[in-house]
Design an enzyme around this catalytic site. Structure first.
Site, short mmCIF file in Angstrom:
data_model
loop_
_atom_site.label_atom_id
_atom_site.label_comp_id
_atom_site.label_asym_id
_atom_site.label_seq_id
_atom_site.Cartn_x
_atom_site.Cartn_y
_atom_site.Cartn_z
CE LYS A 266 -4.05 2.03 2.22
NZ LYS A 266 -3.60 3.41 2.14
NE ARG A 271 -7.22 4.47 -6.91
CZ ARG A 271 -8.20 3.80 -6.34
NH1 ARG A 271 -8.57 4.09 -5.10
NH2 ARG A 271 -8.83 2.85 -6.99
NE ARG A 286 -9.85 8.81 -2.00
CZ ARG A 286 -9.52 7.71 -1.35
NH1 ARG A 286 -8.27 7.33 -1.33
NH2 ARG A 286 -10.41 7.04 -0.71
CD GLU A 315 -1.66 6.00 -3.79
OE1 GLU A 315 -2.73 5.71 -4.38
OE2 GLU A 315 -1.62 6.47 -2.65
CG PHE A 355 -2.94 0.10 -7.96
CD1 PHE A 355 -4.31 0.14 -8.11
CD2 PHE A 355 -2.29 1.14 -7.32
CE1 PHE A 355 -5.03 1.21 -7.64
CE2 PHE A 355 -3.01 2.22 -6.84
CZ PHE A 355 -4.40 2.26 -7.00
P1 AMP Z 1 -7.15 4.74 2.11
O1 AMP Z 1 -6.82 6.00 1.39
O2 AMP Z 1 -6.43 4.62 3.41
O3 AMP Z 1 -8.64 4.51 2.22
O4 AMP Z 1 -6.61 3.51 1.23
C1 AMP Z 1 -6.99 3.30 -0.09
C2 AMP Z 1 -6.03 4.01 -1.01
O5 AMP Z 1 -4.75 3.41 -1.00
C3 AMP Z 1 -6.40 3.95 -2.47
O6 AMP Z 1 -7.38 4.90 -2.77
C4 AMP Z 1 -5.10 4.25 -3.16
O7 AMP Z 1 -4.94 5.64 -3.31
C5 AMP Z 1 -4.05 3.78 -2.17
N1 AMP Z 1 -3.24 2.65 -2.62
C6 AMP Z 1 -1.93 2.52 -2.35
N2 AMP Z 1 -1.44 1.40 -2.87
C7 AMP Z 1 -2.45 0.76 -3.50
C8 AMP Z 1 -2.57 -0.46 -4.22
N3 AMP Z 1 -1.53 -1.27 -4.39
N4 AMP Z 1 -3.79 -0.79 -4.71
C9 AMP Z 1 -4.85 0.02 -4.53
N5 AMP Z 1 -4.80 1.19 -3.86
C10 AMP Z 1 -3.61 1.56 -3.34
#
Ligand code: AMP
Length: 575
Positions: A266, A271, A286, A315, A355
């Protein structure tokens, strides 16, 4: 027969909506109005009704409540005293503006049209640079001078994107479905593919509707490349990004997704969705704002596969001189900028990790399983020389746990677990993607702040944090913190929150729920003083999530789930 699309009619309808409590009636009233308007105006009205000044992927207005207030004060004689009083006593900002405008000696004759209002707002969004505040105020002054008090009320509400009449985007979609005689599911799908409500209304409006067009809107796959999804302005709409649900551990991820999954690092960046189209590359954030001009190196990176017309999901992270990841704030300096790009580009390099791929050669892939999409992605990435997010398909949970440990050891915030068979569910926190994070963090919204004392005198420095109630959408306070921000951050935050102020009482400034912050905490405890009956302990702000909208903040349901989890297995986190 179509009506003249006056802004006054719009304001009157909004007033009616505000006095109706039944969701059904609200939706019906909205549809009746939209169906009567010429199609272009219906699109504008639909956006305005849910508090969106401009089409989804356009630039933001960047107008504060304070700036609006100052403009309106100029229109009122002897304005100082009553202004203050009204501001504190009105139910909301829109009503305060209405009451203030009623103090004018005469009401203007209503003359604003929906089109004019939108054009003025678009002009405001275009303004940037040194003199921008004054130039924006000038346009606002022109608008408010011509607005009746009631029109002014709704103008203000649109500007601050807070309508408060219970017409959510979801309800508006239901309304459009009933206007077009289609199912809600069909309209929601169209909305996933093009998140701009106005364009959806245009497509399904009775005056433009033809079966062929509607079918194409709902099932655009083969026509994508031909530009069917491209609105009249000739620009493609972004697809709402798929979201991840939180999971507590690798074990939990296997339980939820089954054994056939992939695990990816992650990446802690922002995004981006990259569309390679016949009209060029378009990059969306995003929040679906177009940021193509801000990140020219991304357009260059995808050049080699442009003719395949892919839509990538990925990302972006900011990197330092040695290629190491640097703070999220640095990355945000690059987003949404249109000037001095070359200099910024040299100052703050970025890296892209892809990704997912959502379309290739005009074929939409959101209903294609992730495993297949990943194969296509790998081919494209190899051709273009794009970097993929580090990933494994683990043979066992133990493999996955090892990969997770490696991710954490390398400084990543966690991993994403993705079911190989999962489809891409735009805008939805489906069960296909899970995020497993190391630290206990929640994305919360600041709803109020206390003036600091001592060293923090003059700053809003103790922040009231709220989670979103998943049912009502209300923001409910779950904790407070003054930890985590630097002095510079305090200053900047004070400025931002003051612009969002709705009321002030005994040293606490209440603000519109717009600022999302990522908060680390030690644990969640029961607390009768908070509306959900629980509160965060030792909360600390990690970063301001400018890339997230308040609707994307964590919910009270997630908070409860986290509480339950800690009952099972309490963990002590070092402060
Ligand atoms: P969060 O922002 O904490 O809700 O986590 C989701 C976000 O992680 C996604 O919207 C992406 O921007 C980010 N992200 C980072 N690495 C990845 C990955 N390998 N696959 C999908 N999302 C990822």
């Amino acid at each position: 027969m179509e009506e003249v699309a006056s802004f006054r009619d719009f304001a009157l309808v909004c007033q009616d909506l505000g006095q109706t409590s039944s969701r059904l009636q609200i939706a019906q009233a909205a549809v009746d109005f939209l169906a009567r308007l010429p199609v272009e105006d219906a699109a504008i009205a639909a956006r305005f009704m849910v508090g969106r000044p401009l089409p989804q992927n356009e630039r933001r207005l960047q107008v504060s409540g304070r700036a609006i207030w100052r403009v309106v004060l100029q229109l009122v004689p002897n304005n100082e005293e009553p202004g203050e009083e009204i501001f504190t006593s009105a139910v909301d900002f829109g009503e305060a503006v209405e009451l203030l405008l009623r103090l004018r000696t005469a009401e203007p004759v209503p003359s604003l049209t929906l089109g004019e209002v939108e054009r003025s707002l678009a002009a405001i969004a275009e303004i940037e640079g040194a003199d921008s505040r004054r130039r924006k105020s000038e346009i606002l002054l022109g608008l408010f001078a011509r607005a009746t008090a009631l029109e002014g009320k709704y103008l203000a509400k649109i500007l601050i994107r807070e309508m408060r009449h219970g017409l959510s985007e979801g309800l508006m979609l239901d309304a459009i479905a009933s206007m077009a005689g289609r199912s809600s599911a069909e309209i929601r799908r169209a909305h996933m593919l093009d998140s701009d409500l106005g364009r959806i209304v245009q497509r399904f409006h009775p005056s433009t509707i033809s079966t062929a067009q509607v079918d194409a809107a709902v099932q655009p796959a083969p026509e994508l490349a031909a530009g069917l999804r491209e609105p009249s302005a000739g620009r493609p709409g972004p697809i709402r990004p798929m979201l991840a649900a939180p999971a507590t551990s690798i074990t939990a991820a296997f339980e939820i997704l089954g054994d056939n999954l992939a695990v990816e690092y992650k990446l802690d960046g922002a995004r981006v969705q990259i569309h390679c189209t016949p009209s060029g590359v378009h990059i969306f954030s995003r929040r679906l704002n177009e940021i193509t001009e801000s990140l020219p190196e991304i357009s260059e990176m995808v050049a080699k596969v442009h003719k395949e017309q892919p839509i990538f999901d990925g990302e972006v992270i900011a990197v330092g001189a040695k290629g190491e990841a640097v703070a999220f704030q640095e990355l945000m300096r690059r987003f949404g900028r249109r000037r001095g790009i070359e200099r910024l580009r040299a100052e703050q390099p970025i890296r892209l990790f892809v990704f997912d791929v959502l379309a290739v050669r005009g074929e939409l892939l959101i209903d294609t399983p992730y495993q297949r999409r990943y194969e296509l992605l790998t081919e494209l990435a190899n051709t273009a020389g794009l970097q993929l997010a580090p990933r494994i398909v683990p043979g066992s949970p133990a493999d996955a746990r090892e990969f997770y440990a490696k991710a954490i050891a390398n400084g990543y915030e966690g991993v994403m677990a993705k079911a190989l068979a999962s489809l891409y569910t735009p805008g939805a926190r489906g069960r296909g993607w899970l995020k497993i994070k190391h630290a206990r963090t929640l994305d919360l919204v600041i709803v109020a702040a206390d003036w600091g004392y001592g060293r923090r005198h003059g700053w809003l420095s103790n922040y009231h944090l709220a989670a979103r109630d998943s049912v009502t959408g209300e923001f409910l306070e779950v904790g407070k913190t003054f930890k985590g921000l630097s002095d510079d951050d305090f200053e900047e935050m004070t400025r931002r929150l003051q612009a969002l102020k709705v009321a002030e009482h005994r040293g606490t400034v209440f603000v519109r729920p717009e600022v999302v912050v990522e908060v680390a905490y030690s644990d969640i405890q029961r607390s009768p003083r908070y509306p959900v009956g629980m509160a965060l302990r030792f909360a600390r702000i990690l970063k301001v999530r400018v890339d997230k909208s308040p609707e994307e903040a964590d919910t009270t349901a997630t908070l409860m789930a986290e509480y339950e989890r800690q009952l099972v297995k309490p963990i002590k986190l070092a402060q």
